[in-house]
Scaffold this active site. Structure first.
Site, PDB file in Angstrom:
ATOM      1  N   TYR A  28       0.821  -1.215   0.000  1.00  0.00           N
ATOM      2  CA  TYR A  28       0.000   0.000   0.000  1.00  0.00           C
ATOM      3  C   TYR A  28       0.853   1.262   0.000  1.00  0.00           C
ATOM      4  CZ  TYR A  28      -4.031  -2.963   1.087  1.00  0.00           C
ATOM      5  OH  TYR A  28      -5.005  -3.922   1.047  1.00  0.00           O
ATOM      6  N   LYS A  41       3.236 -15.463   2.635  1.00  0.00           N
ATOM      7  CA  LYS A  41       3.139 -16.298   1.432  1.00  0.00           C
ATOM      8  C   LYS A  41       4.569 -16.649   1.036  1.00  0.00           C
ATOM      9  CE  LYS A  41       0.670 -18.179  -1.863  1.00  0.00           C
ATOM     10  NZ  LYS A  41      -0.139 -19.381  -1.606  1.00  0.00           N
ATOM     11  N   ASP A  58      -3.271 -18.301   2.299  1.00  0.00           N
ATOM     12  CA  ASP A  58      -4.450 -19.022   1.787  1.00  0.00           C
ATOM     13  C   ASP A  58      -4.964 -20.008   2.837  1.00  0.00           C
ATOM     14  OD1 ASP A  58      -1.949 -20.130   1.323  1.00  0.00           O
ATOM     15  OD2 ASP A  58      -2.493 -21.136  -0.530  1.00  0.00           O
ATOM     16  N   ASP A  77      -5.297  -6.589   5.937  1.00  0.00           N
ATOM     17  CA  ASP A  77      -6.508  -5.890   5.505  1.00  0.00           C
ATOM     18  C   ASP A  77      -7.615  -6.913   5.263  1.00  0.00           C
ATOM     19  OD1 ASP A  77      -8.241  -3.995   4.590  1.00  0.00           O
ATOM     20  OD2 ASP A  77      -7.128  -3.476   2.782  1.00  0.00           O
ATOM     21  N   ASP A  96     -10.801  -8.315   8.169  1.00  0.00           N
ATOM     22  CA  ASP A  96     -12.221  -8.230   7.809  1.00  0.00           C
ATOM     23  C   ASP A  96     -12.869  -9.609   7.886  1.00  0.00           C
ATOM     24  OD1 ASP A  96     -12.378  -5.548   7.458  1.00  0.00           O
ATOM     25  OD2 ASP A  96     -13.022  -5.612   5.362  1.00  0.00           O
TER      26      ASP A  96
END
Ligand code: NAD
Length: 356
Positions: free
Chosen positions: A142, A191, A223, A247, A251
């Protein structure tokens, strides 16, 4: 000693829910003998209307002069047609950057009384869920280099994920410190089977883990973590992860609890400074109707007591009061099952203050 709090009410239901959280903080001040001093500032749509800027310099100054910031929410349809750079939501990235808020803490707690709101099967969540997602907030993709280029397949765009050892060490230390005060388990999510930045992340997280032998430490690929959060959320205590993965996973973890009106968050800088805000947005569809649930903002105030002011008893008093009001059967509309009588924003807060 005065505790200085900057309040940014923001847009939509922001002013309503922060107003109620301020009442709760004042109640705590009276009960425990503290003096909380509030200074108010604008950000988001409210600031655009007054100054044509979503984050005026004066707001940043007011925040810097305080010990902590309480934020409502920003944004709404009135400003949706503005270009990206000028939108109210841009104020959030600006605040994170200007205030050096590198650690985002998102608890996902399933209150026993609200177990019916949880979309997972009762046997998966029996006994409740209590997860803390610790997300790196000022690095990674970001904030990395971005741009456009030309390729054989036509015009292309790119965003770069980059983490320094220092950034990872800092957020990992925060996660382990949090775990020491909780159930002493950290799961780092990356990852590393694909990304070089994740391999660095994994190596540094393991180094930090060595300083905390009491904490059980493990790694998940993102994942798998996304899958495990709905398959067996009770296995998690603290989840440590990057800006991008955090992020998404925070959520997901919050949806597991099913009640967005109940979820607080904290974003911390070095030296105990923090910004505290509900996870939900400005909910323009219910603004000004006295039906918004103030609990997320009130529980954000509890996090402020704990993480910025080190007032653990006061934080617990707020959290217990919210739980006891739920146990007495009071509900705002968003957390009420069909047929149950509901109460409004102000009454919910009044009952929480009475319980304190
Ligand atoms: P939202 O969280 O505002 O609302 C989603 C749904 O949840 C709505 O139906 C709303 O009524 C309900 N809801 C949210 N909070 C509630 C509460 N406390 N009590 C009862 N019901 C509640 O998300 P959205 O609709 O996607 O976004 C609305 C605006 O908020 C947009 O402009 C968005 O950009 C902005 N937003 C801001 C923040 C922030 O300031 N941190 C975060 C998310 C969204």
């Amino acid at each position: 000693m005065d505790y200085m709090i900057a309040v940014i009410p923001g847009d939509g239901i922001g002013p309503e829910v922060t107003g109620e959280a301020v009442k709760v903080i004042e109640k705590i001040g009276g009960k425990f003998g503290h003096s909380f001093v509030f200074s108010y500032a604008d950000a988001g749509g409210a600031a655009i209307d007054k100054t044509r800027q979503c984050l005026p310099g004066k707001t940043v100054d007011i925040c810097r002069a305080a010990d902590a910031v309480l934020l409502g929410a920003v944004g709404g349809p009135k400003w949706d047609s503005l270009p990206g750079e000028k939108r109210p939501e841009k104020a959030l990235l600006g605040l994170r950057k200007e205030l050096g808020l590198y650690a985002n803490l998102r608890p996902a707690i399933l209150f026993e009384e609200l177990a019916d709101d949880c979309p997972l099967k009762p046997e998966i969540v029996a006994g409740g869920i209590d997860i803390l997602v610790v997300r790196e907030l000022t690095g990674g993709i970001y904030f990395g280099e971005r741009g456009t280029t030309m390729t054989k397949m036509g015009p292309a765009a790119y965003d770069i994920e980059q983490y320094s050892e220092g950034e990872v060490r800092r957020i990992a230390t925060t996660a382990f410190e949090m775990a020491m005060k909780r159930n002493k388990k950290v799961t780092s999510v990356d990852k590393a089977n694909v990304l070089e930045s994740s391999r660095l992340w994994r190596r540094i997280a393991a180094e930090v883990a060595e300083d905390y032998p009491e904490v059980e430490f493990g790694n998940f690929y993102v994942d798998n973590a996304a899958m495990q959060l709905v398959r067996d959320p009770k296995q998690f205590d603290v989840i440590l992860t990057s800006n991008l993965f955090g992020d998404i996973l925070s959520d997901e973890a919050s949806q597991v609890t099913g009640s967005i009106g109940m979820l607080p968050s904290a974003s911390l800088a070095e030296g105990n400074f923090g910004m505290y805000e509900p996870v939900h947005g400005s909910a323009p569809d219910i603004a000004g109707m006295d039906i918004a649930n103030p609990s997320a903002a009130i529980l954000s105030a509890a996090m402020m007591m704990r993480y910025t002011f080190g007032l653990d008893k006061e934080a617990e008093a707020i959290e217990k009061a919210v739980a006891s009001v739920l146990a007495e059967g009071y509900r705002t509309a968003d957390i009420a099952e069909e047929g149950r009588e509901t109460i409004g924003t102000a009454e919910m807060c009044r009952r929480i203050c009475d319980a304190i």
